[in-house]
Write a protein that holds these residues in place. Structure first.
Motif, PDB file in Angstrom:
ATOM      1  N   PHE A 129    -122.661  14.226  72.234  1.00 47.17           N
ATOM      2  CA  PHE A 129    -122.907  12.581  73.818  1.00 47.17           C
ATOM      3  C   PHE A 129    -124.570  12.504  73.439  1.00 47.17           C
ATOM      4  N   MET A 130    -125.213  14.061  73.075  1.00 47.22           N
ATOM      5  CA  MET A 130    -126.821  13.408  72.808  1.00 47.22           C
ATOM      6  C   MET A 130    -126.842  12.449  71.245  1.00 47.22           C
ATOM      7  N   GLY A 131    -125.991  13.181  71.089  1.00 42.47           N
ATOM      8  CA  GLY A 131    -126.343  12.531  69.118  1.00 42.47           C
ATOM      9  C   GLY A 131    -126.156  10.972  69.262  1.00 42.47           C
ATOM     10  N   GLU A 132    -125.388  11.033  69.995  1.00 41.95           N
ATOM     11  CA  GLU A 132    -124.032   9.222  70.187  1.00 41.95           C
ATOM     12  C   GLU A 132    -125.497   8.776  70.674  1.00 41.95           C
ATOM     13  N   GLY A 133    -125.793   9.070  71.718  1.00 34.74           N
ATOM     14  CA  GLY A 133    -126.659   8.519  72.652  1.00 34.74           C
ATOM     15  C   GLY A 133    -128.041   7.671  72.370  1.00 34.74           C
ATOM     16  N   VAL A 134    -128.200   8.542  71.055  1.00 37.21           N
ATOM     17  CA  VAL A 134    -129.407   7.886  70.222  1.00 37.21           C
ATOM     18  C   VAL A 134    -128.844   7.422  68.973  1.00 37.21           C
ATOM     19  N   HIS A 135    -127.479   6.644  69.030  1.00 33.08           N
ATOM     20  CA  HIS A 135    -127.252   5.764  68.404  1.00 33.08           C
ATOM     21  C   HIS A 135    -126.892   6.387  66.905  1.00 33.08           C
ATOM     22  N   ASP A 136    -126.961   8.538  67.336  1.00 31.36           N
ATOM     23  CA  ASP A 136    -126.270   8.238  65.822  1.00 31.36           C
ATOM     24  C   ASP A 136    -124.970   8.667  66.142  1.00 31.36           C
ATOM     25  N   TYR A 137    -124.112   8.436  66.098  1.00 32.37           N
ATOM     26  CA  TYR A 137    -122.785   8.487  65.660  1.00 32.37           C
ATOM     27  C   TYR A 137    -121.615   9.450  65.027  1.00 32.37           C
ATOM     28  N   SER A 138    -122.222   9.475  63.488  1.00 33.89           N
ATOM     29  CA  SER A 138    -121.841   9.518  62.337  1.00 33.89           C
ATOM     30  C   SER A 138    -122.253  11.591  62.886  1.00 33.89           C
ATOM     31  N   ALA A 139    -123.446  11.830  63.492  1.00 30.27           N
ATOM     32  CA  ALA A 139    -124.119  12.631  63.886  1.00 30.27           C
ATOM     33  C   ALA A 139    -122.669  13.570  64.644  1.00 30.27           C
ATOM     34  N   GLY A 140    -122.967  13.064  65.281  1.00 29.36           N
ATOM     35  CA  GLY A 140    -122.245  13.160  66.403  1.00 29.36           C
ATOM     36  C   GLY A 140    -120.523  14.093  65.910  1.00 29.36           C
ATOM     37  N   ILE A 141    -119.993  12.142  65.182  1.00 27.75           N
ATOM     38  CA  ILE A 141    -118.771  13.179  64.510  1.00 27.75           C
ATOM     39  C   ILE A 141    -118.774  14.141  64.064  1.00 27.75           C
ATOM     40  N   PHE A 142    -119.745  14.147  63.672  1.00 25.71           N
ATOM     41  CA  PHE A 142    -120.193  15.691  62.034  1.00 25.71           C
ATOM     42  C   PHE A 142    -120.129  16.827  62.926  1.00 25.71           C
ATOM     43  N   HIS A 143    -120.648  17.102  64.192  1.00 27.42           N
ATOM     44  CA  HIS A 143    -121.149  18.345  64.625  1.00 27.42           C
ATOM     45  C   HIS A 143    -119.641  18.216  65.637  1.00 27.42           C
ATOM     46  N   LEU A 144    -119.199  17.266  65.522  1.00 32.91           N
ATOM     47  CA  LEU A 144    -117.480  17.562  66.023  1.00 32.91           C
ATOM     48  C   LEU A 144    -116.655  18.468  64.825  1.00 32.91           C
ATOM     49  N   THR A 145    -116.896  18.229  63.704  1.00 35.83           N
ATOM     50  CA  THR A 145    -116.116  18.676  62.615  1.00 35.83           C
ATOM     51  C   THR A 145    -116.391  20.259  62.435  1.00 35.83           C
ATOM     52  N   THR A 146    -117.679  20.711  62.571  1.00 30.44           N
ATOM     53  CA  THR A 146    -118.269  21.805  62.049  1.00 30.44           C
ATOM     54  C   THR A 146    -117.738  22.518  63.629  1.00 30.44           C
ATOM     55  N   HIS A 147    -117.925  22.132  64.650  1.00 25.00           N
ATOM     56  CA  HIS A 147    -117.500  22.547  65.828  1.00 25.00           C
ATOM     57  C   HIS A 147    -115.935  22.738  66.040  1.00 25.00           C
ATOM     58  N   ALA A 148    -115.404  22.721  65.361  1.00 23.04           N
ATOM     59  CA  ALA A 148    -113.743  22.111  65.207  1.00 23.04           C
ATOM     60  C   ALA A 148    -114.007  23.635  64.101  1.00 23.04           C
ATOM     61  N   PHE A 149    -114.424  24.159  63.697  1.00 26.17           N
ATOM     62  CA  PHE A 149    -114.579  24.950  62.637  1.00 26.17           C
ATOM     63  C   PHE A 149    -114.717  26.220  63.019  1.00 26.17           C
ATOM     64  N   PHE A 150    -115.681  26.498  63.499  1.00 29.71           N
ATOM     65  CA  PHE A 150    -116.777  28.016  64.080  1.00 29.71           C
ATOM     66  C   PHE A 150    -116.005  27.705  66.129  1.00 29.71           C
ATOM     67  N   LYS A 151    -116.157  26.723  66.476  1.00 27.13           N
ATOM     68  CA  LYS A 151    -115.006  27.550  67.865  1.00 27.13           C
ATOM     69  C   LYS A 151    -113.515  27.818  67.636  1.00 27.13           C
ATOM     70  N   ALA A 152    -112.778  26.975  67.060  1.00 23.49           N
ATOM     71  CA  ALA A 152    -111.645  27.176  67.028  1.00 23.49           C
ATOM     72  C   ALA A 152    -111.794  29.104  66.128  1.00 23.49           C
ATOM     73  N   LEU A 153    -112.505  29.259  65.713  1.00 26.47           N
ATOM     74  CA  LEU A 153    -112.984  30.763  65.049  1.00 26.47           C
ATOM     75  C   LEU A 153    -112.826  31.859  65.969  1.00 26.47           C
ATOM     76  N   LEU A 154    -114.225  31.232  66.851  1.00 28.75           N
ATOM     77  CA  LEU A 154    -114.336  32.147  68.108  1.00 28.75           C
ATOM     78  C   LEU A 154    -113.112  31.868  68.910  1.00 28.75           C
ATOM     79  N   PHE A 155    -112.981  31.615  69.302  1.00 28.55           N
ATOM     80  CA  PHE A 155    -111.469  31.469  70.282  1.00 28.55           C
ATOM     81  C   PHE A 155    -110.059  32.834  69.707  1.00 28.55           C
ATOM     82  N   LEU A 156    -109.900  31.998  68.451  1.00 30.74           N
ATOM     83  CA  LEU A 156    -108.951  32.878  67.958  1.00 30.74           C
ATOM     84  C   LEU A 156    -109.802  34.417  67.041  1.00 30.74           C
TER      85      LEU A 156
END
Length: 669
Positions: free
Chosen positions: A330-357
């Motif tokens: 949300f910080m990234g999106e709040g400074v107009h960098d929506y692509s960065a927010g989606i990019f971190h969402l994507t990588t976070h999906a990988f390593f957060k799923a890995l951490l929980f599993l």
């Protein structure tokens, strides 16, 4: 452009229906065939969608793939403002990216779950709900209008309620599910109000109609634009667990661990980040709302990271880390960098799923144990889990060259660029918060890593008989087997370890999706370039390469210091001593927010309810009905005495009546 999104929706929905109706009668192999097949085919169709968008000319990517399935509502066709809503499906770079994440990571979690839930009596029910979750999230990200977004939004909340409370025999699981549902309904209400405002302003609810009319009907900074976006963000804050509506997510750990992975990585909490990116033309027209998005994101990132420092349950550490990482997005999106927010969402999906599993693999190997104080020394016994968990921990800590470095530092760099280009002190404060949170993240994540895998095993208990013995309280499966020594611990089966390895590879190399400008490849921004057709109207602040290196270097240095601090304190194993330090207890008890809410909100509402029960139900309604019954019973009892059955009594009554009539007329006359 071929749009296959309808199949992405229908297949998990079909799997949900088949398993929900027939699952109890099916074998486990048949259940897995339906569940894996539905999610796997949905992933293949989502992959086909992605390549279809990729093969379309950039100028046509934003609209060429849209599909209207059917007209849902057409009211007032002859009026000046007809209400027309279609069930339509988008196919653009953002929806294609989100569908890949939802179905791809969801498929890996489906596969992993076969091993984790193998002995659970609700096996069929679990996979039915899991398929439903994929369907609901896919509908949310594929819908082409706000009304069907709302339907997907609500269904995702229902799916989370079903899965968080999956072990409904446990009161704590039911309470957690209810808490998640109630808090998310608050967000749903905000979204509904926003949609009402959108309709009254634009007379349409489809994305293209709304966004295309903003420049003509919604002046930048207007009260209406601010109201719409702030209401949208209320929904985002509830779904993505931001202050002050974050409390449901840590309690959601009551569900099975793979469910936690699905909620935190591929579905549910990513919905808020997606909505801000999808509705960015509205947010661009409301600068105040964007400052609120950035501010809430920064405050949440730091707030949750501090709580994670003291948690002892490994799943709760990861839960608070998710809340913190969502704050970055949300910080990234709040400074107009929506692509960065989606990019971190994507990588976070990988390593957060890995951490929980990975945490699930540890819990599975330890017979249900989640307390970090009863772990340690598992490196040799769980080698695959150890190495994959290390990759994920390095990634979330932002260590180069893993994916988390590129995505998180792109956000931090965007905040720094906003600060240096505008000179606004507010952005410098946000940048400082982002750097501090990066250091805390590295510290608490390696505290967790060292606590699980380093030092000596702390979970051994004196054996009273050979093998395992059952605990009375039970674990999350309902059957807790005590582990007597480190030699009772074994690596998880292949059906669980293969998804870990795949996610580890994605967590390591996922950074290639983002910008590699820091290492001299300024043109290398695959994801940002892919999303450009949707973000062409966004003007992000830019900083020189030197300033970006300063920001990235500071972030990396602070992360390394956090890891070093964790190594010095916990590198030889997790040693825990009870402390009565008020500050420590304040953080350990999560700032007593739940207790405060219980005192300020829950207990007064319960007291009002009990008083209403006594005053309205027992005293007024019950009392009134009983009083009426008493009156009629008394009257009927009196009248009943007149019916004696004796002729002489009736004759006497007639005589008295005649006498009274004569006397009445005599007195009058």
């Amino acid at each position: 452009m071929a749009n296959l999104s309808l199949w992405v929706l229908l297949l998990p929905l079909l799997g949900f229906v088949i398993l929900g109706v027939l699952g109890k009668l099916m074998s486990r192999r048949a259940i897995l065939t339906v569940a894996w097949g539905a999610c796997g085919l949905a992933f293949l169709f989502a992959l086909s969608n992605f390549f279809s968008v990729l093969g379309t000319p950039v100028s046509n990517r934003a609209t060429a793939g849209d599909q209207v399935v059917y007209d849902w509502v057409l009211s007032g066709a002859n009026s000046a403002n007809p209400f027309h809503v279609s069930f339509g499906l988008l196919l653009d770079p953002l929806s294609a990216t989100m569908l890949l994440i939802v179905t791809g990571v969801g498929l890996l979690i489906h596969i992993y779950s076969a091993g984790y839930m193998e002995d659970d009596p609700g096996f069929w029910r679990y996979f039915s709900f899991l398929n439903f979750f994929i369907f609901a999230m896919a509908l949310l990200v594929a819908a082409d209008n706000f009304l069907f977004l709302l339907i997907g939004w609500a269904l995702v909340g229902l799916a989370s309620f079903l899965l968080i409370g999956f072990w409904y025999q446990r009161r704590s699981a039911v309470a957690a599910a209810q808490k998640a549902f109630v808090i998310n309904v608050i967000g749903d209400f905000g979204l509904m109000l926003a949609i009402f405002l959108i309709w009254t302003t634009f007379k349409v609810v489809d994305y293209h109609g709304v966004f295309g009319a903003i420049s003509k009907q919604l002046p930048t900074g207007s009260a209406t634009a601010t109201a719409i976006t702030l209401l949208l963000f209320v929904a985002c804050a509830a779904k993505s667990a931001q202050l002050p509506l974050y409390m449901w997510l840590p309690d959601a750990m009551e569900g099975p661990t793979p469910v936690s992975a699905l909620i935190h990585a591929a579905t549910m909490v990513t919905a808020g980040v997606y909505l801000v990116a999808r509705a960015h033309p509205l947010f661009e027209a409301a600068p105040v709302a964007l400052n609120v998005v950035a501010g809430i994101g920064g405050a949440t990132a730091l707030f949750a990271a501090i709580i994670a420092l003291a948690q002892l349950d490994i799943k709760r550490v990861l839960a608070y880390s998710t809340i913190s990482q969502l704050g970055y997005m949300f910080m990234g999106e709040g400074v107009h960098d929506y692509s960065a927010g989606i990019f971190h969402l994507t990588t976070h999906a990988f390593f957060k799923a890995l951490l929980f599993l990975g945490a699930g693999a540890v819990i599975h190997a330890l017979g249900g144990e989640q307390d970090m104080r009863k772990m340690g020394g598992l490196r040799q016994r769980l080698p695959i889990t150890f190495w994959t968990f290390l990759v994920a921990t390095l990634a979330i800590s932002g260590i180069i060259p893993l994916s988390g470095f590129w995505s998180k530092d792109e956000i931090i760099g965007s905040v720094f660029a906003a600060a240096t280009s505008t000179g606004n002190t507010w952005y410098y404060v946000l940048w400082g918060v982002a750097l501090l949170t990066a250091g805390l993240t590295a510290f608490y994540m390696f505290r967790l890593f060292f606590g699980i895998f380093m030092g000596d095993f702390r979970g051994a208990t004196p054996a009273t008989r050979p093998g395992y013995e059952e605990e009375e309280d039970g674990d999350e499966h309902g059957h807790h087997h005590r582990i007597h020594s480190i030699y009772d611990v074994f690596e998880v089966p292949a059906v669980m370890s293969v998804p870990l390895i795949i996610l580890a590879v994605l967590s390591f190399f996922g950074g290639i999706l983002g910008s590699l400008e820091l290492i001299g490849l300024p043109k290398w921004s695959p994801l940002a370039s892919f999303l450009t057709p949707l973000m062409a109207d966004v003007h992000m602040p830019e900083a020189s390469l030197g300033l970006l290196w300063i920001s990235a270097g500071a972030s990396l240095l602070i992360a390394v210091l956090g890891i070093a601090g964790a190594w010095l304190k916990y590198g030889r194993g997790f040693s825990y001593k009870e402390s009565r330090n008020p500050l420590y207890l304040f953080v350990l008890n999560k700032y007593y927010v739940d207790e405060a809410l219980s005192f300020v909100l829950v207990k007064p509402v319960l007291a009002i309810g009990r008083f209403a029960t006594w005053g309205l139900e027992n005293f007024t309604l019950d009392g009134l009905s009983k009083g009426i019954a008493v009156v009629f019973r008394g009257i009927s009892s009196g009248l009943r005495r007149l019916q004696t059955g004796y002729m002489r009594n009736y004759a006497l009554a007639i005589l008295l009546g005649v006498v009274l009539i004569i006397l009445y007329y005599a007195v009058r006359g």
